[in-house]
Design an enzyme around this catalytic site. Sequence first.
Site, PDB file in Angstrom:
ATOM      1  N   SER A 119       0.888  -1.146  -0.006  1.00  0.00           N
ATOM      2  CA  SER A 119       0.018   0.015  -0.070  1.00  0.00           C
ATOM      3  C   SER A 119       0.735   1.116   0.180  1.00  0.00           C
ATOM      4  CB  SER A 119      -0.738   0.059   1.148  1.00  0.00           C
ATOM      5  OG  SER A 119      -0.119  -0.111   2.443  1.00  0.00           O
ATOM      6  N   HIS A 140      -1.668  -2.440  -6.660  1.00  0.00           N
ATOM      7  CA  HIS A 140      -2.408  -2.049  -5.536  1.00  0.00           C
ATOM      8  C   HIS A 140      -4.075  -2.127  -5.551  1.00  0.00           C
ATOM      9  CE1 HIS A 140      -3.034   1.106  -2.095  1.00  0.00           C
ATOM     10  NE2 HIS A 140      -3.219  -0.081  -1.298  1.00  0.00           N
TER      11      HIS A 140
HETATM   12  N1  CAA Z   1     -16.207  -8.480   0.799  1.00  0.00           N
HETATM   13  C1  CAA Z   1     -16.954  -8.603  -0.206  1.00  0.00           C
HETATM   14  N2  CAA Z   1     -17.867  -7.888  -0.602  1.00  0.00           N
HETATM   15  C2  CAA Z   1     -18.428  -6.934   0.533  1.00  0.00           C
HETATM   16  C3  CAA Z   1     -17.530  -6.607   1.650  1.00  0.00           C
HETATM   17  C4  CAA Z   1     -16.528  -7.619   2.023  1.00  0.00           C
HETATM   18  N3  CAA Z   1     -15.785  -7.382   2.942  1.00  0.00           N
HETATM   19  N4  CAA Z   1     -18.404  -5.611   2.374  1.00  0.00           N
HETATM   20  C5  CAA Z   1     -19.281  -5.443   1.521  1.00  0.00           C
HETATM   21  N5  CAA Z   1     -19.471  -6.107   0.518  1.00  0.00           N
HETATM   22  C6  CAA Z   1     -20.352  -5.909  -0.582  1.00  0.00           C
HETATM   23  C7  CAA Z   1     -21.750  -6.202  -0.176  1.00  0.00           C
HETATM   24  O1  CAA Z   1     -21.968  -7.884  -0.249  1.00  0.00           O
HETATM   25  C8  CAA Z   1     -22.547  -5.481  -0.924  1.00  0.00           C
HETATM   26  O2  CAA Z   1     -22.438  -6.111  -2.266  1.00  0.00           O
HETATM   27  P1  CAA Z   1     -24.013  -6.004  -3.340  1.00  0.00           P
HETATM   28  O3  CAA Z   1     -24.045  -4.598  -3.467  1.00  0.00           O
HETATM   29  O4  CAA Z   1     -23.577  -6.590  -4.587  1.00  0.00           O
HETATM   30  O5  CAA Z   1     -25.002  -6.571  -2.671  1.00  0.00           O
HETATM   31  C9  CAA Z   1     -21.844  -4.226  -1.511  1.00  0.00           C
HETATM   32  O6  CAA Z   1     -20.484  -4.661  -1.028  1.00  0.00           O
HETATM   33  C10 CAA Z   1     -22.290  -3.087  -0.528  1.00  0.00           C
HETATM   34  O7  CAA Z   1     -22.214  -3.424   0.958  1.00  0.00           O
HETATM   35  P2  CAA Z   1     -23.231  -2.929   1.959  1.00  0.00           P
HETATM   36  O8  CAA Z   1     -24.719  -2.780   1.325  1.00  0.00           O
HETATM   37  O9  CAA Z   1     -23.170  -4.193   3.044  1.00  0.00           O
HETATM   38  O10 CAA Z   1     -22.759  -1.747   2.654  1.00  0.00           O
HETATM   39  P3  CAA Z   1     -22.233  -0.186   2.073  1.00  0.00           P
HETATM   40  O11 CAA Z   1     -23.116   0.014   0.953  1.00  0.00           O
HETATM   41  O12 CAA Z   1     -21.981   0.400   3.317  1.00  0.00           O
HETATM   42  O13 CAA Z   1     -20.653  -0.708   1.360  1.00  0.00           O
HETATM   43  C11 CAA Z   1     -18.650  -0.553   1.531  1.00  0.00           C
HETATM   44  C12 CAA Z   1     -19.602  -1.186   1.919  1.00  0.00           C
HETATM   45  C13 CAA Z   1     -18.366  -1.110   0.028  1.00  0.00           C
HETATM   46  C14 CAA Z   1     -17.432  -1.000   2.116  1.00  0.00           C
HETATM   47  C15 CAA Z   1     -18.446   1.062   1.394  1.00  0.00           C
HETATM   48  O14 CAA Z   1     -18.675   1.229   2.698  1.00  0.00           O
HETATM   49  C16 CAA Z   1     -17.467   1.692   0.935  1.00  0.00           C
HETATM   50  O15 CAA Z   1     -17.256   1.723  -0.365  1.00  0.00           O
HETATM   51  N6  CAA Z   1     -16.414   2.024   1.892  1.00  0.00           N
HETATM   52  C17 CAA Z   1     -15.004   2.832   1.610  1.00  0.00           C
HETATM   53  C18 CAA Z   1     -14.267   1.720   1.184  1.00  0.00           C
HETATM   54  C19 CAA Z   1     -12.966   2.371   1.069  1.00  0.00           C
HETATM   55  O16 CAA Z   1     -12.660   3.501   1.104  1.00  0.00           O
HETATM   56  N7  CAA Z   1     -11.996   1.231   0.488  1.00  0.00           N
HETATM   57  C20 CAA Z   1     -10.608   1.668   0.481  1.00  0.00           C
HETATM   58  C21 CAA Z   1      -9.699   1.465   1.490  1.00  0.00           C
HETATM   59  S1  CAA Z   1      -8.090   2.141   1.551  1.00  0.00           S
HETATM   60  C22 CAA Z   1      -7.357   0.802   0.817  1.00  0.00           C
HETATM   61  O17 CAA Z   1      -8.050  -0.308   0.744  1.00  0.00           O
HETATM   62  C23 CAA Z   1      -6.083   1.008   0.552  1.00  0.00           C
HETATM   63  C24 CAA Z   1      -4.934   0.934   1.569  1.00  0.00           C
HETATM   64  O18 CAA Z   1      -3.955   0.582   0.941  1.00  0.00           O
HETATM   65  C25 CAA Z   1      -5.123   1.074   2.876  1.00  0.00           C
END
Ligand code: CAA
Length: 282
Positions: A119, A140
């Site tokens: 990352s 990434h």
């Molecule tokens: N694994 C697989 N699928 C998942 C999941 C997981 N851990 N968590 C959620 N999902 C799926 C759900 O099954 C759902 O699928 P469908 O739409 O197909 O039914 C979808 O994601 C949406 O989930 P929810 O309705 O339960 O919840 P939500 O609408 O709040 O979405 C989220 C969850 C996608 C995590 C959303 O909150 C989000 O986009 N959050 C921000 C995530 C982010 O910023 N990620 C980057 C982090 S930084 C990084 O990764 C880089 C680094 O180097 C640190």
Amino acid sequence: MNVQKIMVIGAGQMGSGIAQVCAMAGYDVILHDLKEEFVDKGMGVIQKNLSRQVDKGRLTEADVEAILNRLSRSSDLSNAKEVDLVIEAAIENMEIKTKLFAELDQLAPKHAILATNTSSLPITEIAAATTRPEQVIGMHFMNPVPVMKLVEIIRGLATADEVYETIEAITNKLGKVPVEVNDFPGFVSNRILMPMINEAIYTVYEGVATPEAVDEVMKLGMNHPMGPLTLADFIGLDTCLYIMETLHEGFGDDKYRPCPLLRKYVKAGWLGKKTGRGFYTY
Ligand code: CAA
């Protein structure tokens, strides 16, 4: 270059997600970790994710069976001898990564590309541990891997154009969107995301607002899907601190100094969702 077989190293949150999307896209995948029990845990997460897709009517039982048949387990790194691409998603530690890449360089076929899901660690330094720096690249993925569209593709100093193009094509085949960036600390994603999270922690530390208030401001005011402190808990506070330290050290600029409250939580073992406590309790 034709890539058919991929080894994913690290069966944790990121590695299992990467293995899942590769197998879903039709690649043969070896999921590798140090111990069989870690691989079993990662495979369990994949199976759960795939069954959810069946419940939602997006995959059939036959699709799931075919995907699982493309996935094999490994706790022996010499299995790298069979693959065209390695995607490393092991622990974020330069010493461990350089040792691993030096070993992979010995084991993997000469044509194989060695990619890292780091990352924030320098791709160029990881590549320098091998005799094939032109075949080393950053790939990434974002968490949760099956959901997030972005793959930040990082060119090391020596990465060959052909290798970049192969990884770009694979990323597209995974249904993701590749974005090309150069090798500087934190690349683009974490150079922008982590200082925002760190600043959110400072607002709590300085008593400007509660974690709930900070998150509400960013969710409702800026349309972020999660507030920065919820996101920090989700990423892991140890990872957030590690990335801030990489930025601070890499640029030598105090604007990247980690917030003392972040350090304190990490020292307390409050690492976020994975330990049940961070800015929130789970
Ligand atoms: N694994 C697989 N699928 C998942 C999941 C997981 N851990 N968590 C959620 N999902 C799926 C759900 O099954 C759902 O699928 P469908 O739409 O197909 O039914 C979808 O994601 C949406 O989930 P929810 O309705 O339960 O919840 P939500 O609408 O709040 O979405 C989220 C969850 C996608 C995590 C959303 O909150 C989000 O986009 N959050 C921000 C995530 C982010 O910023 N990620 C980057 C982090 S930084 C990084 O990764 C880089 C680094 O180097 C640190």
